[in-house]
Motif scaffolding. Structure first.
Motif, PDB file in Angstrom:
ATOM      1  N   LEU A   8       0.835  -1.218   0.000  1.00  0.00           N
ATOM      2  CA  LEU A   8       0.000   0.000   0.000  1.00  0.00           C
ATOM      3  C   LEU A   8       0.860   1.255   0.000  1.00  0.00           C
ATOM      4  N   GLY A   9       1.805   1.342  -0.939  1.00  0.00           N
ATOM      5  CA  GLY A   9       2.656   2.530  -1.030  1.00  0.00           C
ATOM      6  C   GLY A   9       2.074   3.552  -1.991  1.00  0.00           C
ATOM      7  N   TYR A  10       2.968   4.292  -2.640  1.00  0.00           N
ATOM      8  CA  TYR A  10       2.547   5.362  -3.564  1.00  0.00           C
ATOM      9  C   TYR A  10       1.573   4.836  -4.621  1.00  0.00           C
ATOM     10  N   ILE A  11       1.769   3.567  -5.038  1.00  0.00           N
ATOM     11  CA  ILE A  11       0.950   3.011  -6.118  1.00  0.00           C
ATOM     12  C   ILE A  11      -0.203   2.156  -5.577  1.00  0.00           C
ATOM     13  N   GLY A  12       0.123   1.271  -4.627  1.00  0.00           N
ATOM     14  CA  GLY A  12      -0.878   0.311  -4.165  1.00  0.00           C
ATOM     15  C   GLY A  12      -2.053   0.975  -3.454  1.00  0.00           C
ATOM     16  N   TYR A  29      -3.392  -5.107   1.793  1.00  0.00           N
ATOM     17  CA  TYR A  29      -2.450  -5.879   2.623  1.00  0.00           C
ATOM     18  C   TYR A  29      -1.059  -5.266   2.539  1.00  0.00           C
ATOM     19  N   ASP A  30      -0.446  -5.042   3.694  1.00  0.00           N
ATOM     20  CA  ASP A  30       0.933  -4.530   3.707  1.00  0.00           C
ATOM     21  C   ASP A  30       1.667  -5.124   4.906  1.00  0.00           C
ATOM     22  N   ILE A  31       2.983  -5.366   4.726  1.00  0.00           N
ATOM     23  CA  ILE A  31       3.781  -5.915   5.834  1.00  0.00           C
ATOM     24  C   ILE A  31       4.164  -4.836   6.838  1.00  0.00           C
ATOM     25  N   PRO A  81       7.651  -2.868  -3.688  1.00  0.00           N
ATOM     26  CA  PRO A  81       8.795  -2.158  -4.284  1.00  0.00           C
ATOM     27  C   PRO A  81       9.751  -3.083  -5.033  1.00  0.00           C
ATOM     28  N   THR A  82      10.401  -2.535  -6.057  1.00  0.00           N
ATOM     29  CA  THR A  82      11.408  -3.284  -6.820  1.00  0.00           C
ATOM     30  C   THR A  82      12.626  -2.383  -7.013  1.00  0.00           C
ATOM     31  N   PRO A  83      13.389  -2.176  -5.942  1.00  0.00           N
ATOM     32  CA  PRO A  83      14.551  -1.279  -6.045  1.00  0.00           C
ATOM     33  C   PRO A  83      15.748  -1.982  -6.698  1.00  0.00           C
ATOM     34  N   SER A 115       4.071  -4.126  -9.993  1.00  0.00           N
ATOM     35  CA  SER A 115       5.436  -3.640  -9.767  1.00  0.00           C
ATOM     36  C   SER A 115       6.231  -3.680 -11.067  1.00  0.00           C
ATOM     37  N   THR A 116       7.117  -2.715 -11.224  1.00  0.00           N
ATOM     38  CA  THR A 116       7.987  -2.681 -12.398  1.00  0.00           C
ATOM     39  C   THR A 116       9.077  -3.738 -12.243  1.00  0.00           C
ATOM     40  N   VAL A 117       9.228  -4.594 -13.234  1.00  0.00           N
ATOM     41  CA  VAL A 117      10.192  -5.700 -13.095  1.00  0.00           C
ATOM     42  C   VAL A 117      10.967  -5.920 -14.399  1.00  0.00           C
ATOM     43  N   PRO A 146       1.712  -3.009 -15.636  1.00  0.00           N
ATOM     44  CA  PRO A 146       2.626  -2.011 -15.080  1.00  0.00           C
ATOM     45  C   PRO A 146       1.932  -0.676 -14.832  1.00  0.00           C
ATOM     46  N   GLU A 147       2.371  -0.003 -13.783  1.00  0.00           N
ATOM     47  CA  GLU A 147       1.790   1.300 -13.438  1.00  0.00           C
ATOM     48  C   GLU A 147       2.651   2.388 -14.055  1.00  0.00           C
ATOM     49  N   ARG A 148       1.992   3.426 -14.620  1.00  0.00           N
ATOM     50  CA  ARG A 148       2.741   4.454 -15.361  1.00  0.00           C
ATOM     51  C   ARG A 148       2.426   5.865 -14.872  1.00  0.00           C
ATOM     52  N   LEU A 150       2.369   9.478 -12.781  1.00  0.00           N
ATOM     53  CA  LEU A 150       3.365  10.484 -12.405  1.00  0.00           C
ATOM     54  C   LEU A 150       3.071  10.944 -10.979  1.00  0.00           C
ATOM     55  N   PRO A 151       4.031  10.786 -10.049  1.00  0.00           N
ATOM     56  CA  PRO A 151       3.796  11.303  -8.699  1.00  0.00           C
ATOM     57  C   PRO A 151       3.453  12.788  -8.768  1.00  0.00           C
ATOM     58  N   GLY A 152       2.469  13.186  -7.994  1.00  0.00           N
ATOM     59  CA  GLY A 152       1.988  14.567  -8.060  1.00  0.00           C
ATOM     60  C   GLY A 152       0.665  14.635  -8.834  1.00  0.00           C
ATOM     61  N   ASN A 253      12.287   6.386  -7.591  1.00  0.00           N
ATOM     62  CA  ASN A 253      12.404   4.935  -7.625  1.00  0.00           C
ATOM     63  C   ASN A 253      12.122   4.377  -9.005  1.00  0.00           C
ATOM     64  N   CYS A 254      11.865   5.247  -9.980  1.00  0.00           N
ATOM     65  CA  CYS A 254      11.433   4.719 -11.280  1.00  0.00           C
ATOM     66  C   CYS A 254      12.487   4.880 -12.366  1.00  0.00           C
ATOM     67  N   ILE A 255      12.776   6.126 -12.759  1.00  0.00           N
ATOM     68  CA  ILE A 255      13.592   6.320 -13.964  1.00  0.00           C
ATOM     69  C   ILE A 255      14.971   5.654 -13.842  1.00  0.00           C
ATOM     70  N   THR A 316      12.119  11.124  -1.283  1.00  0.00           N
ATOM     71  CA  THR A 316      13.564  11.412  -1.360  1.00  0.00           C
ATOM     72  C   THR A 316      14.368  10.202  -1.844  1.00  0.00           C
ATOM     73  N   ARG A 317      13.672   9.188  -2.376  1.00  0.00           N
ATOM     74  CA  ARG A 317      14.411   7.998  -2.803  1.00  0.00           C
ATOM     75  C   ARG A 317      15.368   8.353  -3.952  1.00  0.00           C
ATOM     76  N   ALA A 318      16.627   7.986  -3.782  1.00  0.00           N
ATOM     77  CA  ALA A 318      17.683   8.238  -4.779  1.00  0.00           C
ATOM     78  C   ALA A 318      17.796   9.713  -5.157  1.00  0.00           C
TER      79      ALA A 318
HETATM   80  N1  LIG Z   1       6.010   5.547  -7.121  1.00  0.00           N
HETATM   81  C1  LIG Z   1       5.813   5.716  -8.416  1.00  0.00           C
HETATM   82  O1  LIG Z   1       5.663   6.821  -8.902  1.00  0.00           O
HETATM   83  C2  LIG Z   1       5.710   4.530  -9.344  1.00  0.00           C
HETATM   84  C3  LIG Z   1       5.228   4.752 -10.648  1.00  0.00           C
HETATM   85  C4  LIG Z   1       5.103   3.661 -11.495  1.00  0.00           C
HETATM   86  C5  LIG Z   1       5.494   2.396 -11.058  1.00  0.00           C
HETATM   87  N2  LIG Z   1       5.978   2.222  -9.790  1.00  0.00           N
HETATM   88  C6  LIG Z   1       6.370   0.867  -9.383  1.00  0.00           C
HETATM   89  O2  LIG Z   1       5.361   0.380  -8.504  1.00  0.00           O
HETATM   90  C7  LIG Z   1       5.944  -0.483  -7.519  1.00  0.00           C
HETATM   91  C8  LIG Z   1       5.578  -0.003  -6.133  1.00  0.00           C
HETATM   92  O3  LIG Z   1       6.177   1.273  -5.950  1.00  0.00           O
HETATM   93  P1  LIG Z   1       5.749   2.265  -4.778  1.00  0.00           P
HETATM   94  O4  LIG Z   1       6.354   3.575  -5.124  1.00  0.00           O
HETATM   95  O5  LIG Z   1       4.286   2.178  -4.536  1.00  0.00           O
HETATM   96  O6  LIG Z   1       6.544   1.589  -3.562  1.00  0.00           O
HETATM   97  P2  LIG Z   1       6.421   2.018  -2.016  1.00  0.00           P
HETATM   98  O7  LIG Z   1       7.736   1.719  -1.425  1.00  0.00           O
HETATM   99  O8  LIG Z   1       5.823   3.376  -1.884  1.00  0.00           O
HETATM  100  O9  LIG Z   1       5.335   1.001  -1.428  1.00  0.00           O
HETATM  101  C9  LIG Z   1       5.507  -0.367  -1.413  1.00  0.00           C
HETATM  102  C10 LIG Z   1       4.723  -0.936  -0.242  1.00  0.00           C
HETATM  103  O10 LIG Z   1       4.837  -2.354  -0.314  1.00  0.00           O
HETATM  104  C11 LIG Z   1       4.959  -2.865   1.010  1.00  0.00           C
HETATM  105  N3  LIG Z   1       5.552  -4.197   0.933  1.00  0.00           N
HETATM  106  C12 LIG Z   1       6.846  -4.552   0.768  1.00  0.00           C
HETATM  107  N4  LIG Z   1       6.962  -5.899   0.703  1.00  0.00           N
HETATM  108  C13 LIG Z   1       5.713  -6.394   0.821  1.00  0.00           C
HETATM  109  C14 LIG Z   1       5.184  -7.717   0.816  1.00  0.00           C
HETATM  110  N5  LIG Z   1       5.967  -8.772   0.668  1.00  0.00           N
HETATM  111  N6  LIG Z   1       3.855  -7.871   0.980  1.00  0.00           N
HETATM  112  C15 LIG Z   1       3.050  -6.807   1.148  1.00  0.00           C
HETATM  113  N7  LIG Z   1       3.496  -5.526   1.158  1.00  0.00           N
HETATM  114  C16 LIG Z   1       4.806  -5.332   0.992  1.00  0.00           C
HETATM  115  C17 LIG Z   1       5.820  -1.828   1.711  1.00  0.00           C
HETATM  116  O11 LIG Z   1       5.670  -1.915   3.121  1.00  0.00           O
HETATM  117  C18 LIG Z   1       5.269  -0.523   1.126  1.00  0.00           C
HETATM  118  O12 LIG Z   1       4.228   0.007   1.907  1.00  0.00           O
HETATM  119  C19 LIG Z   1       7.454  -0.484  -7.792  1.00  0.00           C
HETATM  120  O13 LIG Z   1       7.788  -1.574  -8.591  1.00  0.00           O
HETATM  121  C20 LIG Z   1       7.652   0.801  -8.564  1.00  0.00           C
HETATM  122  O14 LIG Z   1       8.778   0.731  -9.406  1.00  0.00           O
HETATM  123  C21 LIG Z   1       6.073   3.254  -8.924  1.00  0.00           C
END
Ligand SMILES: NC(=O)c1ccc[n+]([C@@H]2O[C@H](COP(=O)([O-])OP(=O)(O)OC[C@H]3O[C@@H](n4cnc5c(N)ncnc54)[C@H](O)[C@@H]3O)[C@@H](O)[C@H]2O)c1
Length: 427
Positions: A8-12, A29-31, A81-83, A115-117, A146-148, A150-152, A253-255, A316-318
């Motif tokens: 449940l991060g920026y995308i979920g 669901y989030d850990i 996340p997929t860092p 997630s981007t993979v 895949p999610e595309r 733009l943050p903001g 975390n993307c580009i 502030t990632r990267a």
């Molecule tokens: N942030 C963006 O702008 C953006 C845009 C397009 C694609 N993406 C891609 O989307 C994916 C998610 O990015 P994000 O920015 O939302 O990441 P994020 O770090 O903001 O959120 C990820 C969430 O996943 C949770 N998590 C980690 N492992 C887990 C597990 N095993 N089970 C359940 N929850 C778990 C974390 O606690 C965190 O809350 C990445 O692959 C990213 O590259 C992100």
């Protein structure tokens, strides 16, 4: 439908909320137990207003259930996340998410990886996970979506962006389309798994290469004594030229991550992508060199204005701010980093503007947040020790800063016939 969204991060979170708002019964669901506890009590700690409002509405509707564990569902969406670690993809969260939902998946259910993979990941991880359980992958449906966004502008783009959906089989892609079509208003393009995975990272690698071109032009402009911003603006008047903006480096975390994923897919066939990465990664060195050139010999304190990797987000990632901060510290400067939006940052974040500015010798505009663009130069001038500004975003109104007594150097506007570019060769 009953849908579990894992991560449940920026995308979920906005995706889960959007699905709940469209009438689905959604388990989020989030850990991260603290995040789940906050959401369960109705607290959404995200700076982006649209996402906050959307998530709050979904929680109040009773159709979004935050949970520290997944539940049996008709469909599962994975947004973890997929860092990269030391330039290598770190897919442990994807593996863990598959492993945690797999025992709950029943025949006929649908799993969608957002997630981007790197290409090939969705199928490889699914095969490994289900084989270990003695399950037949043909009995479930698998897609990469895949999610595309733009943050903001996340809410707007979740609704209106076109989507690419890759299915293991055409029926899998069709089933995923049916889920996203409940809220997505852009076109949905169906393809296979590997094509969908590749399209996503190609988009960001394209931007990385384009920004690297702009950054290389900025570096050239420093030595040529021309204005890169004006040059790009005029070049972009051509109907088939569209150069992006230079800056202090490419973060988030993307580009950078996605360009690396693509380069890793075949290191021998990705010379341009890897060169672009190198150009972008050394921009903090160029900014640091400019600061050192501009700073008086007895300068002690440098203030970075902005910690986030881009304007008007708290992420502030990267971020290039961190690289610039460490480089300047390596040259013995005391560095304070001010950012009105950021609360989590691995360096010396000073949240109070006056405290950050106190005794400063040089300011560096790293992030062009609206709040930083709007800083009053006279207010700033009254609090610093010396009046020097390096603007790495072309965001300052130079006349106003000059009127307040500041010497300003804009990145890529080679007023000083900078020696900084020669010094860069030694980086
Ligand atoms: N942030 C963006 O702008 C953006 C845009 C397009 C694609 N993406 C891609 O989307 C994916 C998610 O990015 P994000 O920015 O939302 O990441 P994020 O770090 O903001 O959120 C990820 C969430 O996943 C949770 N998590 C980690 N492992 C887990 C597990 N095993 N089970 C359940 N929850 C778990 C974390 O606690 C965190 O809350 C990445 O692959 C990213 O590259 C992100």
């Amino acid at each position: 439908m009953k849908i579990t969204v894992a991560g449940l991060g920026y995308i979920g979170l906005p995706t889960a909320a959007m699905l709940a708002e469209s009438g689905h019964d959604v388990v989020g669901y989030d850990i991260n137990k603290k995040l789940i506890a906050n959401l369960a009590s109705g607290r959404v700690e995200l700076a982006e207003h649209g996402v906050r409002d959307l998530a709050q509405r979904a929680l109040e509707s009773g159709r979004l259930h935050p949970s520290p564990m997944p539940f049996p569902s008709d469909a599962f969406i994975i947004c973890v996340p997929t860092p990269t670690i030391e330039h290598r993809p770190d897919l442990r969260a994807v593996e863990a998410a598959f492993a945690s939902i797999a025992p709950l998946v029943q025949d006929g259910n649908l799993i969608m990886l957002e997630s981007t993979v790197p290409p090939g990941t969705t199928l490889a991880v699914a095969e490994r996970t289900f084989r270990a359980l003695g399950r037949d992958l043909d009995a479930i449906h698998l897609a990469h979506c895949p999610e595309r966004v733009l943050p903001g502008k996340i809410v707007d783009e979740l609704l209106w962006n076109d989507r690419i959906i890759g299915g293991r089989r055409p029926i899998d892609a069709e089933m995923a389309r049916a889920v996203y079509a409940t809220f997505a208003r852009g076109d949905i393009h169906l393809t296979d798994l590997v094509t969908a995975e590749t399209v996503k990272i190609v988009e960001n690698a394209y931007r990385d290469v384009n920004i690297a071109f702009a950054n290389e032009l900025a570096t050239l402009a420093e030595s040529l004594g021309i204005d890169v911003w004006k040059t790009i603006q005029l070049a972009n008047c051509h109907p088939r030229v569209d150069i992006l903006a230079p800056g202090p480096g490419v973060g988030g975390n993307c580009i950078p991550v996605d360009a690396q994923f693509l380069a890793d897919a075949n290191p021998f066939a990705s010379e341009l992508i890897r060169a672009a990465r190198r150009v972008n990664e050394r921009m903090p060195n160029l900014v640091t060199n400019i600061v050192r050139e501009l700073a008086p010999a007895d300068a002690r304190k440098i203030v970075l204005l902005g910690a986030a990797y881009k304007a008007d987000v708290e992420d502030t990632r990267a971020t290039p701010a961190r690289a610039i901060e460490s480089l300047l510290q390596g040259f013995g400067y005391d560095v304070a980093v001010y950012d009105p939006l950021v609360t989590e940052y691995p360096g010396n974040l000073v949240s109070d503007l006056d405290a950050a500015l106190h005794d400063a010798d040089v300011l560096v505009l790293v992030t062009d947040h609206a709040a930083i663009r709007q800083l009053d130069p006279q207010y700033v001038a009254a609090r610093v020790r010396r009046r020097f500004l390096v603007d790495a975003r072309n965001a300052a109104v130079i006349e106003d800063w000059n009127a307040a007594g500041f010497v300003v150097h804009v990145l890529g506007r080679g007023r000083f016939q900078s020696a900084a570019t020669e010094a860069l060769a030694a980086c």
